[in-house]
Design an enzyme around this catalytic site. Structure first.
Site, PDB file in Angstrom:
ATOM      1  N   LYS A 178       0.838  -1.206   0.000  1.00 12.36           N
ATOM      2  CA  LYS A 178       0.000   0.000   0.000  1.00 12.36           C
ATOM      3  C   LYS A 178       0.868   1.249   0.000  1.00 12.36           C
ATOM      4  O   LYS A 178       0.550   2.237  -0.664  1.00 12.36           O
ATOM      5  CB  LYS A 178      -0.919  -0.002   1.220  1.00 12.36           C
ATOM      6  CG  LYS A 178      -1.754   1.273   1.349  1.00 12.36           C
ATOM      7  CD  LYS A 178      -2.734   1.196   2.503  1.00 12.36           C
ATOM      8  CE  LYS A 178      -3.559   2.494   2.588  1.00 12.36           C
ATOM      9  NZ  LYS A 178      -4.603   2.428   3.618  1.00 12.36           N
ATOM     10  N   HIS A 219      -8.260 -29.294 -33.293  1.00 14.62           N
ATOM     11  CA  HIS A 219      -9.240 -28.316 -32.812  1.00 14.62           C
ATOM     12  C   HIS A 219     -10.062 -28.861 -31.651  1.00 14.62           C
ATOM     13  O   HIS A 219     -11.285 -28.760 -31.623  1.00 14.62           O
ATOM     14  CB  HIS A 219     -10.135 -27.846 -33.948  1.00 14.62           C
ATOM     15  CG  HIS A 219      -9.390 -27.218 -35.078  1.00 14.62           C
ATOM     16  ND1 HIS A 219      -8.515 -26.168 -34.905  1.00 14.62           N
ATOM     17  CD2 HIS A 219      -9.355 -27.508 -36.404  1.00 14.62           C
ATOM     18  CE1 HIS A 219      -7.990 -25.828 -36.068  1.00 14.62           C
ATOM     19  NE2 HIS A 219      -8.468 -26.630 -36.987  1.00 14.62           N
TER      20      HIS A 219
END
Length: 529
Positions: free
Chosen positions: A140, A281
């Site tokens: 922070k 695929h």
């Protein structure tokens, strides 16, 4: 706040001691004062490096088996104080709080305990409290404080200090803050997910997803899409755990298809048979069992030679030289296997673009794991489809019962159907797929596609009859009408496996009897969307 923030005082508290001494010595050599806790402090001191215990700074001893040691204003005040805020500076002076410019923390090994199957009590003890609190505080306050949570960032930190006369840049601190919050987020995700499972909460109110970057990808499914590959920390064998021995970098589609191939081939126990799956695929274009991998590969290849070109090949046994020699006869994108002989590796080495992935095991096909799929505004979560049907689970519903050989082909076809996009129709003969119909909008269309592929391959092989003649057929869900089943019968199929459960089952069974088919119901479907 200025861009450069000098590192004069560092707090180091790590569970993973990898690189700890080298880092501590490098910081000390740069004149950085070191603070530390517990085992980290002992290791640094044993290496002959000056270090102060946090307990000496807080004037409060570690207690409760180390549960309480850094949760103190002299630690968090030193991390959170804004150096350019007069009130903060005054509070630091009044209470004797020294600024901490660098925090190096890695957390209790919760994920490692989970991976080794630790019991509930041990898991609880591996939940870090002080570490995440310090990380969040330091991150922070990244305007002034540098946070490092990963061993792999030690070198980058030291390079930053060398380049900036013992200071870090704001951009570096921002980057490290983001990494820090991602780490605590992933940690909390692991804890909350474990606890939900431990207490039997299958649908917790909040579910957290986390991943660690394994590979940045050139693009996604298409070249205009950005993409990356993240791992979830599980040890399930597959593309995420495999070692790539050669070939180009894997693409997004390669990874997706390779995962589909390996999960499919794992359905076949290598102690019982060799098996090969060829994927294109995300759908199988050929799957087969054989006495050897070479035989299985040839049978799988002969299901659809056209689609196999540029496909993904998965093996359920270590790759041998003979099979490697067959595979390199055509262009193949990826081969994945649980090992490979040196001779096979040498054969593949002649094909520089062929990617060879090796794992140390097959994924357990019936192991319960959670799968996720993103939709707009949310995530769909479900158990992986590990449904299993054996011989004793089948119900013969026609006048004619399948022979033993037909039953084997039916069960083979059923295993494959689970891995084919719905609507799925699979033709199988002699332990090999001979026609695959995937992803069509109607079951009739899928039966048609599979039959046409079987006929086309027969023509290519110079056979007098379609490969579907005498085949077993699997349908991943029930036939809503008899038309799809009759299409299979017209193609030459002799037996059928399907879930049953349609309101028109009686009509479908009658059609099967009229066509002389044997049919069994599984009572379970395998939709795959």
């Amino acid at each position: 706040m200025t861009d450069l923030s000098p590192i004069r005082r560092a707090l180091i508290s790590v569970s993973d001691k990898t690189g700890l001494i080298d880092l501590a010595r490098a910081l000390a050599d740069r004149g950085v004062e070191l603070l530390s806790t517990g085992g980290s402090a002992a290791a640094i001191r044993d290496a002959g490096i000056a270090v102060k215990d946090v307990a000496d700074i807080t004037n409060f001893p570690e207690m409760m088996d180390g549960r309480v040691k850094t949760l103190h204003p002299k630690v968090h005040g030193g991390l959170l104080a804004l150096r350019d805020n007069d009130d903060h500076v005054a509070a630091m002076e009044e209470h004797g709080i020294g600024a901490i410019d660098l925090l190096v923390v890695n957390l209790y090994p919760f994920e490692a305990a989970l991976a080794r199957g630790a019991d509930y009590a041990e898991m609880i003890e591996n939940i870090d409290i002080g570490g995440p609190a310090m990380i969040r505080a330091a991150a922070k306050n990244h305007g002034f404080v540098t946070t490092v949570v990963d061993v792999e960032d030690y070198a980058a930190l030291l390079g930053e200090l060398d380049n900036n006369d013992g200071a870090t840049t704001y951009a570096f601190r921002q980057q490290q803050a983001q990494i820090a919050y991602a780490r605590t987020g992933a940690y909390d995700a692991a804890v909350s997910t474990w606890m939900a499972s431990a207490i039997g909460n299958e649908t917790p109110r909040r579910r957290v997803f986390a991943g660690e970057l394994k590979q940045s990808l050139r693009y996604g499914e298409n070249s205009h899409q950005q993409a990356a590959f993240y791992t979830d920390g599980s040890a399930r064998p597959g593309v995420a755990t495999a070692v790539q021995l050669q070939g180009k970098e894997l693409s997004y589609n390669n990874i997706n298809d390779t995962d589909a191939a390996y999960e499919l081939v794992a359905e076949f126990d290598p102690a019982e048979t060799a098996a090969v799956a060829i994927i294109k695929h995300a759908n199988p274009c050929g799957v087969a069992k054989g006495a050897t991998l070479t035989e299985a590969y040839q049978k799988a290849f002969d299901c659809d030679r056209t689609s196999a070109f540029g496909g993904i090949v998965a093996l359920n046994k270590p790759l041998d030289a003979e099979t490697a020699a067959k595979i390199v006869e055509i262009f193949t994108e990826v081969v994945i296997a649980p090992g490979a002989s040196e001779e096979a590796k040498e054969i593949f080495a002649t094909k520089k673009n062929l990617r060879l992935l090796l794992t140390d095991a097959l994924p357990a096909p019936r192991a319960s794991i959670t799968s996720y799929r993103q939709v707009s505004g949310g995530m769909l979560v479900q158990d992986k489809d590990v449904g299993y049907v054996g011989m004793d689970d089948l119900k013969v519903v026609t006048e004619k019962a399948p022979t033993d050989a037909q039953m084997q082909d039916l069960l083979f076809a059923w295993k494959v159907a689970k891995h084919v996009k719905s609507n799925a129709i699979i033709y199988v003969k002699d332990d090999a797929t001979v026609g695959v119909g995937a992803g069509q909008m109607s079951r009739l269309d899928s039966a048609n596609v599979a039959a046409s592929k079987a006929q086309r391959m027969a023509d290519e092989l110079g056979l007098d009859a379609s490969l579907a003649k005498g085949a077993a057929v699997a349908s991943d869900a029930f036939f809503p009408f008899a038309d799809g089943l009759l299409e299979a019968a017209a193609a030459g199929a002799t037996c059928v496996i399907q879930p049953g459960g349609s309101m028109r089952d009686d009509d479908v069974i009658k059609a099967a009897n009229d066509a002389g088919l044997a049919m069994v119901f599984t009572g379970m479907r395998h939709f795959r969307h």
